[in-house]
Write a protein that holds these residues in place. Structure first.
Motif, short mmCIF file in Angstrom:
data_model
loop_
_atom_site.label_atom_id
_atom_site.label_comp_id
_atom_site.label_asym_id
_atom_site.label_seq_id
_atom_site.Cartn_x
_atom_site.Cartn_y
_atom_site.Cartn_z
N PRO A 149 0.79 -1.23 0.00
CA PRO A 149 0.00 0.00 0.00
C PRO A 149 0.82 1.28 0.00
CG PRO A 149 -0.92 -1.57 1.54
CD PRO A 149 0.40 -2.14 1.09
N ASP A 150 2.13 1.20 0.27
CA ASP A 150 2.92 2.44 0.27
C ASP A 150 3.28 2.90 -1.13
OD1 ASP A 150 4.99 0.82 -0.61
OD2 ASP A 150 6.16 0.96 1.23
N ALA A 158 2.27 6.47 -5.90
CA ALA A 158 0.98 6.09 -5.38
C ALA A 158 -0.05 7.18 -5.62
CB ALA A 158 1.08 5.78 -3.89
N ASP A 159 0.39 8.42 -5.79
CA ASP A 159 -0.53 9.53 -5.97
C ASP A 159 -0.45 10.03 -7.40
OD1 ASP A 159 -1.49 9.94 -3.16
OD2 ASP A 159 0.67 10.11 -2.84
N VAL A 160 -1.60 10.07 -8.08
CA VAL A 160 -1.65 10.47 -9.49
C VAL A 160 -2.80 11.46 -9.69
CG1 VAL A 160 -0.66 8.32 -10.32
CG2 VAL A 160 -3.13 8.53 -10.09
N VAL A 161 -2.74 12.16 -10.80
CA VAL A 161 -3.82 13.05 -11.21
C VAL A 161 -4.27 12.60 -12.59
CG1 VAL A 161 -4.47 15.41 -11.77
CG2 VAL A 161 -2.87 14.97 -9.89
N ASP A 162 -5.57 12.29 -12.73
CA ASP A 162 -6.04 11.77 -14.00
C ASP A 162 -6.24 12.89 -15.02
OD1 ASP A 162 -8.50 12.97 -13.51
OD2 ASP A 162 -9.57 11.10 -13.14
N ALA A 163 -6.69 12.51 -16.22
CA ALA A 163 -6.78 13.48 -17.31
C ALA A 163 -7.77 14.60 -17.03
CB ALA A 163 -7.17 12.76 -18.60
N SER A 164 -8.73 14.36 -16.14
CA SER A 164 -9.72 15.39 -15.80
C SER A 164 -9.26 16.28 -14.66
CB SER A 164 -11.05 14.73 -15.43
OG SER A 164 -10.93 14.02 -14.20
N GLY A 165 -8.07 16.00 -14.11
CA GLY A 165 -7.56 16.79 -13.00
C GLY A 165 -7.92 16.24 -11.64
N ARG A 169 -5.36 8.16 -5.46
CA ARG A 169 -4.31 7.35 -4.83
C ARG A 169 -4.51 5.90 -5.26
NH1 ARG A 169 -0.30 7.66 -1.42
NH2 ARG A 169 0.24 5.93 -0.06
N VAL A 170 -3.42 5.25 -5.69
CA VAL A 170 -3.48 3.87 -6.17
C VAL A 170 -2.49 3.03 -5.37
CG1 VAL A 170 -3.20 2.36 -8.18
CG2 VAL A 170 -4.05 4.71 -8.49
N TRP A 171 -2.95 1.88 -4.90
CA TRP A 171 -2.04 0.99 -4.18
C TRP A 171 -2.37 -0.46 -4.46
CZ3 TRP A 171 -5.90 3.65 -1.49
CH2 TRP A 171 -6.82 2.87 -0.80
N THR A 188 -8.01 1.90 -6.32
CA THR A 188 -7.97 3.32 -6.69
C THR A 188 -8.92 4.05 -5.75
OG1 THR A 188 -7.57 2.75 -9.01
CG2 THR A 188 -8.34 4.99 -8.54
N ALA A 189 -8.41 5.11 -5.12
CA ALA A 189 -9.20 5.81 -4.11
C ALA A 189 -8.99 7.32 -4.23
CB ALA A 189 -8.80 5.34 -2.72
N GLU A 190 -9.85 8.05 -3.57
CA GLU A 190 -9.65 9.47 -3.43
C GLU A 190 -8.55 9.71 -2.38
OE1 GLU A 190 -13.59 10.83 -2.51
OE2 GLU A 190 -14.09 11.08 -4.64
N PRO A 191 -7.95 10.89 -2.36
CA PRO A 191 -6.86 11.14 -1.41
C PRO A 191 -7.23 10.89 0.05
CG PRO A 191 -6.89 12.84 -3.09
CD PRO A 191 -8.14 12.03 -3.29
N ASP A 192 -8.53 11.03 0.38
CA ASP A 192 -8.94 10.80 1.77
C ASP A 192 -9.15 9.32 2.08
OD1 ASP A 192 -11.28 10.20 0.45
OD2 ASP A 192 -12.48 11.79 1.37
#
Length: 248
Positions: A149-150, A158-165, A169-171, A188-192
């Protein structure tokens, strides 16, 4: 909402096809450009064949994959043949000079029967003397131990921004290791931490003797087998097994 189409688009963002940056992509690209007719098994979103066409490949290019959302992205190019399914689902007979399974797609062939059927179908699709190029992660490297998960696996962020902005977070987490078969999830999750999408994958990690036994049984002769993308030998330190097999 996070759909299968969103997952396919995110894959292209996280794992772009780039022959200048990635020796693995350059290895396959060179083989594709030298072949008149190419079948990409497990083509995903079609990036390898897209790039080949953009670089001037004028022959036959065909891709097959069971993932419908990935194929929808692949089909943005209409000058390439796209098929939904697996190699064992179709019956090409001596139509291609080269078959490929890039990005460790070969490891998705988990069961013995599935693996045998796929290899027979790929061999049948190749012309006499045609070649099959693919790679697998070498089990001695125990790559699954870094799927955590790290976000440290394979050096991917682990932290990305997709094409829509949208920030995501992916782990990865391993669920089980049974013999040479590893099952894990990609979340795939939201930052929270709110989970949007979970994909479960099972991969098989074959060593060289087991891999080559399956190839020989299917009628392939190993033309070359390498421990890196620069055609170095397989050693005790190799993390990958790169194989070029020829239809016997």
């Amino acid at each position: 909402m996070f759909s299968d189409a969103d997952a396919a688009a995110l894959y292209d963002l996280m794992y772009p096809w780039d022959v200048a940056r990635f020796p693995s992509d350059a290895f396959h690209h060179d083989l594709v450009m030298a072949a008149d007719a190419v079948l990409d098994v497990g083509c995903g979103t079609g990036s390898m064949l897209h790039h080949a066409r953009e670089c001037g490949h004028s022959g036959r290019l065909a891709g097959i994959d069971p993932n419908r959302a990935a194929l929808e992205r692949a089909r943005r190019r209409t000058d390439i043949e796209w098929y939904e399914g697996t190699a064992a689902d179709v019956s090409w007979d001596r139509e291609f000079d080269l078959a490929t399974m890039a990005s460790n797609a070969f490891q998705c062939l988990v069961g013995d029967d599935e693996l045998r059927a796929s290899l027979v179908a790929i061999r049948t699709a190749l012309r006499d003397g045609g070649r099959f190029a693919f790679e697998t992660r070498h089990p001695q490297a125990r790559a699954w131990e870094t799927w955590t998960p790290d976000g440290s696996d394979d050096g991917n962020a682990a932290d990305v921004v997709d094409a829509s902005g949208r920030a995501l977070r992916v782990w990865h987490e391993v669920e089980s290791v049974v013999g040479d078969v590893v099952t894990f999830t990609e979340t795939t999750a939201e930052p929270d931490g709110a989970v949007l999408y979970v994909d479960r994958t099972t991969l098989r990690f074959l060593d060289v003797p087991a891999l080559n036994a399956f190839l020989a049984e299917a009628g392939f002769a190993v033309e070359g087998q390498y421990g890196d993308w620069f055609r170095g030998p397989v050693t005790d330190a190799s993390q990958v097994i790169v194989t070029i097999a020829r239809r016997g």
